[in-house]
Enzyme design. Structure first.
Site, short mmCIF file in Angstrom:
data_model
loop_
_atom_site.label_atom_id
_atom_site.label_comp_id
_atom_site.label_asym_id
_atom_site.label_seq_id
_atom_site.Cartn_x
_atom_site.Cartn_y
_atom_site.Cartn_z
N ASN A 132 1.72 7.38 -7.48
CA ASN A 132 2.10 8.65 -8.10
C ASN A 132 1.06 8.92 -9.18
O ASN A 132 1.15 8.38 -10.29
CB ASN A 132 3.51 8.52 -8.68
N GLU B 224 12.61 7.73 -6.21
CA GLU B 224 11.63 8.55 -5.50
C GLU B 224 10.57 7.69 -4.82
O GLU B 224 10.10 8.02 -3.73
CB GLU B 224 10.99 9.53 -6.49
#
Ligand code: AMP
Length: 400
Positions: free
Chosen positions: A11, A385
């Site tokens: 990320n 996530e």
């Protein structure tokens, strides 16, 4: 297709990279970490693998240096990028536009298309793209898969995603509602169905993702039918630093009457509004503490935050027709007993009965906080996530 089952999830933000190495065979997290302050004089890398925890304080001039440092830390734990057990790298990409509505294997053409989407997410997509470029350079032969924050919301019907403005202007400029936090809404709605012991296809859920950014979604049978964020993450709920919904004429007014330029208004609404704009704090713990001391600004910020949430919950009841569960997630949703109490309390008119004892219990696994007699279940479901990105990336590999 080989037997490799590990997925490295990246990320990449503008000055940070978060990563997790997940073994999809059993869901184990083999390593997690974060590089912060990339491009600044003093950067830091925090790495965890099993019982090992290492902090490296160093200057990381760019994402290449940061990812090389991550690769080195993984290698020290025998988890290097050259490991034959590594199946893929999954990348979080914030904006997929209308083109990317599924996890997507990245090649040169996809990368080019992602560059074309930068105007829709100028703060996020460039860093996501840099992360992809660097990871591809480190392991050119490894599948790299993009998982999009917008993708889960691509199923919204047109009456939910279209703004009521001139159609031609909107279409020519890709102006529509996209929605964000999609991997979280997807994960949490599925886990909520599991918590209820039912198939996702048979369950209607309102998901409230309340972190520093916050969004709500209405999910019918596992499919998103509406969400609160729009063209950008600014629309919808009151957030840590964002205003959420307001009359668009506020912008014209501030420009004409206060002489603010468009970038100043952008910064005002995205970074100096929401809770921080109302009371000077965006951390719900501090707001709760100040409310306890009788601080009127903190109380008003809390009340506005909750009022907006209640409006979305009510409107999504109307959108869905039947609601089986309301699920709270992310930093505030998972931890703030007071926010859950204020949003879900006194909603017996909608069939919601909160159980104050259950709601007061802290925990880190999915749980019900509604009374056994409540017609609508109220759940706290910690989001994940990274796991969802790894799961989707791995599922795509299996299809190939
Ligand atoms: P996230 O963006 O999901 O990491 O959420 C971050 C936000 O969660 C923080 O800004 C806090 O407002 C909130 N938060 C974290 N821990 C707590 C807690 N124990 N109680 C209330 N709010 C919390």
């Amino acid at each position: 297709m080989n037997d490799a089952t590990r997925v490295l999830v990246l990320n990449s933000g503008s000055s940070s990279v978060k990563y997790q190495l997940i073994d999809m065979a059993g869901g184990d997290r083999l390593a997690t970490g974060l590089v912060e302050r990339i491009g600044e004089p003093a950067g830091a890398l925090v790495h965890r693998a099993g019982d090992a925890r290492r902090t490296v304080e160093e200057r990381y001039p760019d994402h290449t240096a940061a990812l090389k440092a991550v690769a080195e830390e993984l290698r020290r734990d025998g988890l290097g990028l050259d490991s034959p057990e590594l199946a893929a790298i999954g990348h979080r990409v914030v904006h997929g536009g209308t083109r990317f509505t599924q996890p997507t294997r990245i090649d040169d053409a996809v990368l080019e298309a992602l560059r074309g989407l930068v105007p829709l997410a100028p703060l996020h997509n460039p860093a996501n793209i840099t992360g992809i470029e660097v990871a591809r350079a480190l392991r050119p032969d490894l599948p790299q898969i993009a998982v999009f924050d917008t993708a889960f919301h691509a199923t919204m019907p047109e009456h939910a995603w279209r703004y009521a403005i001139d159609k031609e202007t909107a279409d020519a400029n890709s102006v529509r509602r996209y929605g964000f936090h999609g991997t979280s809404h997807e994960y949490v709605s599925r886990r909520t169905a599991e918590l209820l012991g039912r198939a996702p296809e048979s369950v209607n859920v309102i998901v409230l993702h309340l972190g520093n950014g916050a969004s709500a979604s209405a999910v019918r049978g596992g499919v998103c039918v509406d969400t609160s964020m729009g063209l950008t993450p600014l629309e919808g709920l009151v957030m840590g630093t964002r205003s959420g919904d307001l009359d668009p004429a506020v912008i014209f007014h501030l420009h004409r009457e206060a002489g603010l330029g468009v970038d100043e208004i952008d910064a005002l609404l995205n970074r100096r509004s929401g809770l921080i704009g109302l009371c000077g704090a965006n951390d719900m713990r501090e707001i709760a503490r100040r409310m306890g001391e009788g601080d009127a600004d903190a109380q008003l910020a809390f009340d506005i935050y909750v009022h907006r949430l209640k409006k979305y919950v009510g409107s999504y009841f109307a959108v869905l027709g039947r609601v089986d569960a309301v699920a709270f997630t992310a930093g505030v949703g998972e931890n703030s007993i007071a926010v859950r109490e204020a949003v879900a309390g006194r909603l017996s008119v909608l069939g919601i009965e909160l159980d104050s004892v259950r709601n007061g219990v802290r925990g880190d696994s999915p749980r019900l906080v509604s009374a056994p007699t409540s017609r609508v279940a109220v759940a706290v479901v910690p989001t994940d996530e990274e796991y969802e990105i790894a799961r989707q990336a791995f599922a795509l590999l299996r299809q190939d």
